[in-house]
Design a protein around this motif. Structure first.
Motif, PDB file in Angstrom:
ATOM      1  N   TRP A  44      70.528 -68.169 -41.905  1.00  0.00           N
ATOM      2  CA  TRP A  44      71.043 -66.865 -41.473  1.00  0.00           C
ATOM      3  C   TRP A  44      72.132 -66.339 -42.387  1.00  0.00           C
ATOM      4  O   TRP A  44      72.596 -65.227 -42.190  1.00  0.00           O
ATOM      5  N   SER A  96      71.402 -65.436 -45.133  1.00  0.00           N
ATOM      6  CA  SER A  96      70.643 -64.406 -45.855  1.00  0.00           C
ATOM      7  C   SER A  96      70.574 -63.092 -45.082  1.00  0.00           C
ATOM      8  O   SER A  96      70.113 -62.085 -45.629  1.00  0.00           O
ATOM      9  N   PHE A  97      71.018 -63.051 -43.832  1.00  0.00           N
ATOM     10  CA  PHE A  97      70.967 -61.820 -43.039  1.00  0.00           C
ATOM     11  C   PHE A  97      71.733 -60.665 -43.692  1.00  0.00           C
ATOM     12  O   PHE A  97      71.227 -59.543 -43.710  1.00  0.00           O
ATOM     13  N   THR A 133      77.771 -53.737 -46.049  1.00  0.00           N
ATOM     14  CA  THR A 133      77.031 -54.999 -46.027  1.00  0.00           C
ATOM     15  C   THR A 133      77.109 -55.706 -47.379  1.00  0.00           C
ATOM     16  O   THR A 133      77.217 -56.933 -47.435  1.00  0.00           O
ATOM     17  N   TYR A 180      64.951 -49.823 -37.449  1.00  0.00           N
ATOM     18  CA  TYR A 180      65.620 -50.432 -38.601  1.00  0.00           C
ATOM     19  C   TYR A 180      67.114 -50.623 -38.337  1.00  0.00           C
ATOM     20  O   TYR A 180      67.684 -51.667 -38.669  1.00  0.00           O
ATOM     21  N   CYS A 222      78.817 -59.399 -48.177  1.00  0.00           N
ATOM     22  CA  CYS A 222      78.264 -60.469 -49.016  1.00  0.00           C
ATOM     23  C   CYS A 222      79.258 -60.890 -50.089  1.00  0.00           C
ATOM     24  O   CYS A 222      79.434 -62.089 -50.350  1.00  0.00           O
ATOM     25  N   LEU A 226      70.984 -58.326 -36.585  1.00  0.00           N
ATOM     26  CA  LEU A 226      71.287 -59.361 -37.584  1.00  0.00           C
ATOM     27  C   LEU A 226      72.775 -59.691 -37.600  1.00  0.00           C
ATOM     28  O   LEU A 226      73.170 -60.863 -37.650  1.00  0.00           O
ATOM     29  N   ILE A 252      68.332 -53.744 -47.111  1.00  0.00           N
ATOM     30  CA  ILE A 252      66.936 -53.334 -47.248  1.00  0.00           C
ATOM     31  C   ILE A 252      66.531 -52.483 -46.052  1.00  0.00           C
ATOM     32  O   ILE A 252      65.913 -51.425 -46.206  1.00  0.00           O
ATOM     33  N   PHE A 253      66.896 -52.931 -44.846  1.00  0.00           N
ATOM     34  CA  PHE A 253      66.586 -52.149 -43.657  1.00  0.00           C
ATOM     35  C   PHE A 253      67.364 -50.837 -43.630  1.00  0.00           C
ATOM     36  O   PHE A 253      66.851 -49.818 -43.166  1.00  0.00           O
ATOM     37  N   VAL A 308      72.081 -60.107 -46.748  1.00  0.00           N
ATOM     38  CA  VAL A 308      71.323 -59.686 -47.926  1.00  0.00           C
ATOM     39  C   VAL A 308      70.103 -58.868 -47.502  1.00  0.00           C
ATOM     40  O   VAL A 308      69.682 -57.955 -48.214  1.00  0.00           O
ATOM     41  N   ILE A 309      69.554 -59.174 -46.322  1.00  0.00           N
ATOM     42  CA  ILE A 309      68.387 -58.463 -45.813  1.00  0.00           C
ATOM     43  C   ILE A 309      68.776 -57.105 -45.226  1.00  0.00           C
ATOM     44  O   ILE A 309      68.001 -56.150 -45.300  1.00  0.00           O
ATOM     45  N   ALA A 310      69.966 -56.993 -44.661  1.00  0.00           N
ATOM     46  CA  ALA A 310      70.396 -55.772 -43.968  1.00  0.00           C
ATOM     47  C   ALA A 310      70.371 -54.523 -44.852  1.00  0.00           C
ATOM     48  O   ALA A 310      69.917 -53.464 -44.380  1.00  0.00           O
TER      49      ALA A 310
END
Length: 155
Positions: free
Chosen positions: A123, A125-126, A93, A9, A97, A16, A132-133, A128-130
């Protein structure tokens, strides 16, 4: 260290943001020109690219997120510290954003660039995804800590 799922993760988060260093987050289009908005700033698409509006804060936050992600991986013996730094990394992160949104708002609200069209890239959105991981990594590090504490009670 490498065999744990939280390492995967954290490597995804680092990957990312490394990708964000080289990819444009948005394309800005006016009547006369097209500009790329990357982590380093807004630059022209002509050859050679010319940096028009630097956004060094985005670059610094992205570099810190990458470095922290790698540092967390190698702190595998200090799981509580890993969790704390993961939370800080998640906040960074979210700050990335927010700062990216602020820069877009600042560009859009500029009077000389009022007719600019902004098209976000996939990309973008990377960041925004980070988180979560990072949340998944925090959860798995916490599970490891709980397992170690339960095994210490059995001794």
């Amino acid at each position: 260290m490498i065999q744990r799922i939280q390492t995967v993760y954290l490597l995804i988060v680092a990957g990312l943001f490394i990708a964000l260093m080289f990819l444009p987050l948005a394309m800005l289009q006016t009547d006369s020109a097209i500009y790329m908005f990357g982590v380093a700033g807004v630059s022209t698409t002509t050859q050679p690219p010319e940096l028009i509006y630097p956004t060094w804060a985005l670059m610094a936050i992205a570099a810190i997120i990458i470095l922290l992600s790698f540092a967390i991986i190698f702190m595998y013996k200090k799981r509580v510290m890993q969790i704390r730094i993961c939370v800080f990394n998640a906040l960074l992160t979210i700050g990335f954003c927010a700062l990216f949104g602020f820069y877009l708002w600042q560009i859009k609200s500029s009077p000389e660039l009022s007719l600019i069209r902004i098209s976000l890239r996939f990309w973008a959105s990377f960041p925004v995804i980070a988180p979560i991981f990072l949340y998944l990594a925090i959860r798995n590090i916490g599970a490891d800590e709980a397992l170690v504490r339960s095994l210490e009670r059995l001794r």
